[in-house]
Design an enzyme around this catalytic site. Structure first.
Site, PDB file in Angstrom:
ATOM      1  N   GLN A  32       0.905  -1.183  -0.124  1.00  0.00           N
ATOM      2  CA  GLN A  32      -0.131   0.009   0.140  1.00  0.00           C
ATOM      3  C   GLN A  32       0.956   1.238   0.105  1.00  0.00           C
ATOM      4  O   GLN A  32       2.039   1.303   0.402  1.00  0.00           O
ATOM      5  CB  GLN A  32      -0.938  -0.121   1.437  1.00  0.00           C
ATOM      6  CG  GLN A  32      -0.134  -0.313   2.488  1.00  0.00           C
ATOM      7  CD  GLN A  32      -1.111  -0.824   3.692  1.00  0.00           C
ATOM      8  OE1 GLN A  32      -2.335  -0.790   3.638  1.00  0.00           O
ATOM      9  NE2 GLN A  32      -0.264  -1.532   4.409  1.00  0.00           N
ATOM     10  N   HIS A  63      -8.583   3.842  20.091  1.00  0.00           N
ATOM     11  CA  HIS A  63      -7.678   2.592  20.810  1.00  0.00           C
ATOM     12  C   HIS A  63      -8.328   2.313  21.995  1.00  0.00           C
ATOM     13  O   HIS A  63      -8.387   0.975  22.230  1.00  0.00           O
ATOM     14  CB  HIS A  63      -6.430   2.992  20.664  1.00  0.00           C
ATOM     15  CG  HIS A  63      -5.546   3.154  19.350  1.00  0.00           C
ATOM     16  ND1 HIS A  63      -5.174   4.282  19.085  1.00  0.00           N
ATOM     17  CD2 HIS A  63      -5.806   2.261  18.249  1.00  0.00           C
ATOM     18  CE1 HIS A  63      -4.418   4.082  17.851  1.00  0.00           C
ATOM     19  NE2 HIS A  63      -5.035   2.769  17.488  1.00  0.00           N
ATOM     20  N   ASP A  87       0.149   0.660  13.899  1.00  0.00           N
ATOM     21  CA  ASP A  87       0.552   1.710  14.558  1.00  0.00           C
ATOM     22  C   ASP A  87       0.851   1.625  16.044  1.00  0.00           C
ATOM     23  O   ASP A  87       1.616   2.396  16.701  1.00  0.00           O
ATOM     24  CB  ASP A  87      -0.343   2.967  14.298  1.00  0.00           C
ATOM     25  CG  ASP A  87      -1.790   2.506  14.741  1.00  0.00           C
ATOM     26  OD1 ASP A  87      -1.888   2.036  16.202  1.00  0.00           O
ATOM     27  OD2 ASP A  87      -2.633   2.888  14.089  1.00  0.00           O
ATOM     28  N   GLU A 107       0.445  -8.450  11.650  1.00  0.00           N
ATOM     29  CA  GLU A 107       0.364  -7.241  10.798  1.00  0.00           C
ATOM     30  C   GLU A 107       0.904  -7.670   9.571  1.00  0.00           C
ATOM     31  O   GLU A 107       2.023  -8.170   9.446  1.00  0.00           O
ATOM     32  CB  GLU A 107       1.250  -6.158  11.474  1.00  0.00           C
ATOM     33  CG  GLU A 107       1.447  -4.809  10.529  1.00  0.00           C
ATOM     34  CD  GLU A 107       0.411  -4.270   9.924  1.00  0.00           C
ATOM     35  OE1 GLU A 107       0.303  -3.894   8.610  1.00  0.00           O
ATOM     36  OE2 GLU A 107      -0.684  -3.632  10.858  1.00  0.00           O
ATOM     37  N   GLY A 140      -3.485 -11.581   7.787  1.00  0.00           N
ATOM     38  CA  GLY A 140      -4.551 -12.005   8.787  1.00  0.00           C
ATOM     39  C   GLY A 140      -5.203 -13.029   8.598  1.00  0.00           C
ATOM     40  O   GLY A 140      -5.409 -13.994   9.663  1.00  0.00           O
ATOM     41  N   ASP A 157      -7.821  -4.517  13.727  1.00  0.00           N
ATOM     42  CA  ASP A 157      -7.871  -3.019  13.691  1.00  0.00           C
ATOM     43  C   ASP A 157      -7.101  -2.944  12.240  1.00  0.00           C
ATOM     44  O   ASP A 157      -6.245  -2.654  12.026  1.00  0.00           O
ATOM     45  CB  ASP A 157      -6.824  -2.769  14.706  1.00  0.00           C
ATOM     46  CG  ASP A 157      -6.595  -1.222  14.413  1.00  0.00           C
ATOM     47  OD1 ASP A 157      -7.241  -0.617  13.666  1.00  0.00           O
ATOM     48  OD2 ASP A 157      -5.529  -0.754  15.082  1.00  0.00           O
ATOM     49  N   SER A 158      -8.224  -3.188  11.304  1.00  0.00           N
ATOM     50  CA  SER A 158      -7.927  -3.142   9.880  1.00  0.00           C
ATOM     51  C   SER A 158      -7.977  -1.976   9.328  1.00  0.00           C
ATOM     52  O   SER A 158      -8.914  -0.959   9.848  1.00  0.00           O
ATOM     53  CB  SER A 158      -8.483  -4.274   9.146  1.00  0.00           C
ATOM     54  OG  SER A 158      -9.992  -3.810   9.152  1.00  0.00           O
ATOM     55  N   ASP A 160      -9.904   0.205   6.169  1.00  0.00           N
ATOM     56  CA  ASP A 160     -11.169  -0.112   5.481  1.00  0.00           C
ATOM     57  C   ASP A 160     -11.246  -1.299   4.420  1.00  0.00           C
ATOM     58  O   ASP A 160     -10.126  -1.583   3.965  1.00  0.00           O
ATOM     59  CB  ASP A 160     -11.816   1.179   4.700  1.00  0.00           C
ATOM     60  CG  ASP A 160     -12.208   2.418   5.876  1.00  0.00           C
ATOM     61  OD1 ASP A 160     -13.333   2.169   6.059  1.00  0.00           O
ATOM     62  OD2 ASP A 160     -11.238   3.256   6.135  1.00  0.00           O
TER      63      ASP A 160
END
EC number: 2.5.1.16
Length: 284
Positions: A32, A63, A87, A107, A140, A157-158, A160
């Site tokens: 990305q 978070h 992050d 991740e 994942g 925690d992906s 969109d």
């Protein structure tokens, strides 16, 4: 001289724009496009593929709600799996729970972890050095379909549902979650801003509800995720976990010794009260 601007491209026909004081880092990784820049109000901001992911100023809301709601609703969680979250913000909040014995974080993009350690150090606040952490750089969906481990709480925690994050909203992914979730376990995932991304709410509910006895959503307003409240998907085979009285949640919260900036036991319980339009999407 005119200011440099960053316009988010998530929603069709509507953008939010950030002033860019300076670009700290920019790269196209294997997966990305990543950019980290400074903004005079939001501080350090990270975007992936043109979409704002996190800012220094308001990250604590997202978070804390993604982490403390499932962990305190569970009450006895010992093993936590984080999918995404490069992050480090989710990891930081999970690590604050001293009763958690093991944290696995999967991740897909190691570059995100590396750059966030450097440019967003307060997000992880040293949590990547926690001895309970097993950091896995992998896809994942592949992980949840193949691991032999099981977990009490799983937090997705992906990004969109586009690019590398798209598979984390599919039935095969949710089936993988189901197979590695312990009895009475809880799965939560970011699910977009319901008013702007109604199809995500409808699709997620349609895919989760056949797999889990209790599929639902909770919500919270996060300023940089514009367009209304952000919804978080919730799934468990124990419906009582979502219906804990505020007194129970308060007792667990106080016993944890954690000092939060947004989360409260009252917000925890109230976050499951959904707007009518979200309830209608679930019925659809």
């Amino acid at each position: 001289m005119s200011a440099m601007l960053f316009s988010e491209t998530l929603h069709r026909g509507w953008w939010q724009t950030f002033e860019v004081e300076r670009i700290l880092f920019e790269v196209r990784t294997e997966h990305q496009h990543l950019v980290i820049f400074k903004n005079p109000f939001w501080g350090t901001v990270m975007a992936l593929d043109g979409v704002i992911q996190t800012t220094e100023r308001d990250e604590f809301i997202y978070h804390e709600m993604m982490t403390h709601v499932p962990i305190l609703a569970h009450g006895e969680a010992k093993k936590v799996l984080i999918i995404g979250g490069g992050d480090g913000g989710i990891l930081r909040e999970v690590a604050r729970h001293k009763r958690i014995e093991a944290i696995t974080m999967v991740e897909i993009d190691g570059k995100v972890v590396e750059m966030c350690k450097q440019y967003l150090p307060n997000h992880s606040a040293g949590a990547f050095d926690d001895p309970r952490l097993n950091l896995v750089i992998d896809d994942g969906i592949r992980f949840v379909q193949s691991t032999r481990e099981t977990f009490d709480v799983i937090i997705s925690d992906s990004t969109d549902p586009m690019g590398p994050g798209e598979v984390l909203f599919t039935s095969p992914f949710y089936k993988g979650i189901k197979r590695c979730l312990n009895p009475g376990g809880i799965f939560v995932a970011q699910n977009g801003v319901a008013f702007m991304q109604a199809d995500e709410v409808e699709t997620t509910y349609k895919r989760l509800s056949p797999l889990f006895a209790d599929a639902a959503f909770y919500h919270s307003a996060v300023p940089t995720y514009v367009g209304g409240s952000m919804t978080f998907a919730w799934a468990s085979d124990d419906p009582t976990k979502r219906q804990q009285p505020v007194e129970v949640i308060r007792e667990r919260y106080e016993a944890s010794g954690i000092d939060t900036r947004y989360y409260t036991p009252e917000l925890h319980v109230g976050s499951f009260a959904l707007p009518k339009y979200v309830q209608d999407l679930m019925k659809a």
